[in-house]
Design a protein around this motif. Structure first.
Motif, mmCIF file in Angstrom:
data_model
loop_
_atom_site.group_PDB
_atom_site.id
_atom_site.type_symbol
_atom_site.label_atom_id
_atom_site.label_comp_id
_atom_site.label_asym_id
_atom_site.label_seq_id
_atom_site.Cartn_x
_atom_site.Cartn_y
_atom_site.Cartn_z
ATOM 1 N N GLY A 1 0.882 -1.305 0.008
ATOM 2 C CA GLY A 1 -0.053 -0.110 -0.017
ATOM 3 C C GLY A 1 0.926 1.227 -0.044
ATOM 4 O O GLY A 1 2.139 1.158 -0.053
ATOM 5 N N GLY A 2 0.208 2.390 -0.240
ATOM 6 C CA GLY A 2 0.821 3.553 -0.242
ATOM 7 C C GLY A 2 -0.049 4.915 -0.779
ATOM 8 O O GLY A 2 -1.121 4.628 -0.715
ATOM 9 N N LEU A 3 0.724 5.912 -1.099
ATOM 10 C CA LEU A 3 0.257 6.916 -1.451
ATOM 11 C C LEU A 3 0.555 7.329 -2.838
ATOM 12 O O LEU A 3 2.124 7.046 -3.215
ATOM 13 N N VAL A 4 -0.422 7.743 -3.763
ATOM 14 C CA VAL A 4 -0.006 7.920 -5.251
ATOM 15 C C VAL A 4 -1.101 8.756 -5.636
ATOM 16 O O VAL A 4 -2.028 9.257 -5.438
ATOM 17 N N GLN A 5 -0.393 9.636 -6.668
ATOM 18 C CA GLN A 5 -1.370 10.725 -7.351
ATOM 19 C C GLN A 5 -2.304 10.142 -8.439
ATOM 20 O O GLN A 5 -1.806 8.857 -8.852
ATOM 21 N N ALA A 6 -3.294 10.613 -8.608
ATOM 22 C CA ALA A 6 -4.329 10.212 -9.604
ATOM 23 C C ALA A 6 -3.593 10.026 -10.923
ATOM 24 O O ALA A 6 -2.790 10.803 -11.380
ATOM 25 N N GLY A 7 -3.850 8.775 -11.556
ATOM 26 C CA GLY A 7 -3.417 8.609 -12.788
ATOM 27 C C GLY A 7 -2.240 7.613 -12.688
ATOM 28 O O GLY A 7 -1.627 7.070 -13.914
ATOM 29 N N LEU B 1 -5.015 4.962 -11.413
ATOM 30 C CA LEU B 1 -5.693 5.124 -10.088
ATOM 31 C C LEU B 1 -6.710 6.392 -10.151
ATOM 32 O O LEU B 1 -6.240 7.540 -10.628
ATOM 33 N N LYS B 2 -7.658 6.463 -9.487
ATOM 34 C CA LYS B 2 -8.683 7.399 -9.316
ATOM 35 C C LYS B 2 -8.767 7.765 -7.665
ATOM 36 O O LYS B 2 -8.522 6.968 -6.801
ATOM 37 N N PRO B 3 -8.895 9.138 -7.435
ATOM 38 C CA PRO B 3 -9.137 9.378 -5.846
ATOM 39 C C PRO B 3 -10.214 8.426 -5.042
ATOM 40 O O PRO B 3 -10.317 8.167 -4.163
ATOM 41 N N GLU B 4 -11.283 8.126 -5.936
ATOM 42 C CA GLU B 4 -12.205 7.158 -5.459
ATOM 43 C C GLU B 4 -11.843 5.696 -5.159
ATOM 44 O O GLU B 4 -12.500 4.843 -4.542
ATOM 45 N N THR C 1 -4.342 -3.055 3.888
ATOM 46 C CA THR C 1 -3.337 -1.956 3.736
ATOM 47 C C THR C 1 -3.718 -0.602 3.060
ATOM 48 O O THR C 1 -5.022 -0.876 2.306
ATOM 49 N N GLN C 2 -3.561 0.306 3.402
ATOM 50 C CA GLN C 2 -4.030 1.627 3.018
ATOM 51 C C GLN C 2 -3.582 2.089 1.552
ATOM 52 O O GLN C 2 -2.475 2.193 1.610
ATOM 53 N N VAL C 3 -4.461 2.206 0.705
ATOM 54 C CA VAL C 3 -4.108 2.903 -0.599
ATOM 55 C C VAL C 3 -4.896 4.188 -0.750
ATOM 56 O O VAL C 3 -5.963 4.480 -0.492
ATOM 57 N N THR C 4 -4.089 5.310 -0.705
ATOM 58 C CA THR C 4 -4.497 6.603 -0.707
ATOM 59 C C THR C 4 -4.255 7.292 -2.200
ATOM 60 O O THR C 4 -2.906 7.181 -2.614
ATOM 61 N N VAL C 5 -5.153 7.703 -2.817
ATOM 62 C CA VAL C 5 -4.875 8.429 -4.028
ATOM 63 C C VAL C 5 -5.174 9.705 -4.122
ATOM 64 O O VAL C 5 -6.437 10.274 -3.822
ATOM 65 N N SER C 6 -4.186 10.540 -4.193
ATOM 66 C CA SER C 6 -4.607 11.939 -4.333
ATOM 67 C C SER C 6 -5.101 12.807 -5.340
ATOM 68 O O SER C 6 -4.591 12.226 -6.484
ATOM 69 N N SER C 7 -5.641 13.794 -5.434
ATOM 70 C CA SER C 7 -6.275 14.387 -6.869
ATOM 71 C C SER C 7 -5.356 15.425 -7.173
ATOM 72 O O SER C 7 -4.486 15.885 -6.438
#
Length: 120
Positions: free
Chosen positions: A9-15, A85-88, A114-120
Motif C-alpha cells: 500500500g501507499g500514496l500515489v497521485q491520480a493516474g 488510479l482515481k481518488p475514489e 493496507t491503506q491505498v490513498t490516491v490524491s487528486s
C-alpha cells in the motif's frame, strides 16, 4: 494456522500506478482462490478482484480494465497491479484467501489490510 501478509500500500497521485501483493503461508493443503476486497468508512466490504486456482478472474465493474490480478506459479502469492488510479480508489484493501487446510476442510482468511490513498 494460515497467515496472509500484504505489503504494497501507499500514496500515489491520480493516474499513477501501485502494486499490491499478498502471500499466504501456513497449514495449506490447497488454495481455491485469492483476491482483494476494499472497504470505505461506513460501507460494506466489496470485491475488487479475485482469481481462482484455475486462473479465472472476477473484477468489480469500477476497476475492470484498470486493475489486473495475477498469481505466482505456486499459487500462494497474488498480485494486484493497479493502474490509472482515481481518488475514489482510496480505501483500505484486504487480501482474502479461500483455503483448504485439509482435503475436506475449507475456510476463508483475511489479511490485516493496507491503506491505498490516491490524491487528486
Amino acid at each position: 494456522q494460515v497467515q496472509l501478509v500484504e505489503p504494497g500500500g501507499g500514496l500515489v497521485q491520480a493516474g499513477g500506478s501501485l502494486r499490491l501483493s499478498c502471500a499466504a503461508s501456513g497449514s495449506i493443503f490447497s488454495i481455491n482462490a485469492m483476491g482483494w476486497y476494499r472497504q470505505a468508512p461506513g460501507k460494506q466490504r466489496e470485491l475488487v478482484a479475485r482469481i481462482t486456482s484455475g486462473g479465472s478472474t472476477n473484477y468489480a465493474d469500477s476497476v475492470r480494465g484498470r486493475f489486473t490480478i495475477s498469481k505466482d506459479n505456486a499459487g500462494n502469492t497474488v498480485y494486484l497491479q493497479m493502474s490509472s488510479l482515481k481518488p475514489e480508489d482510496t480505501r483500505v484493501y484486504y487480501c482474502n484467501a479461500d483455503v483448504s487446510t485439509r482435503l475436506t476442510v475449507r475456510n476463508t482468511y483475511w489479511g490485516q489490510g493496507t491503506q491505498v490513498t490516491v490524491s487528486s
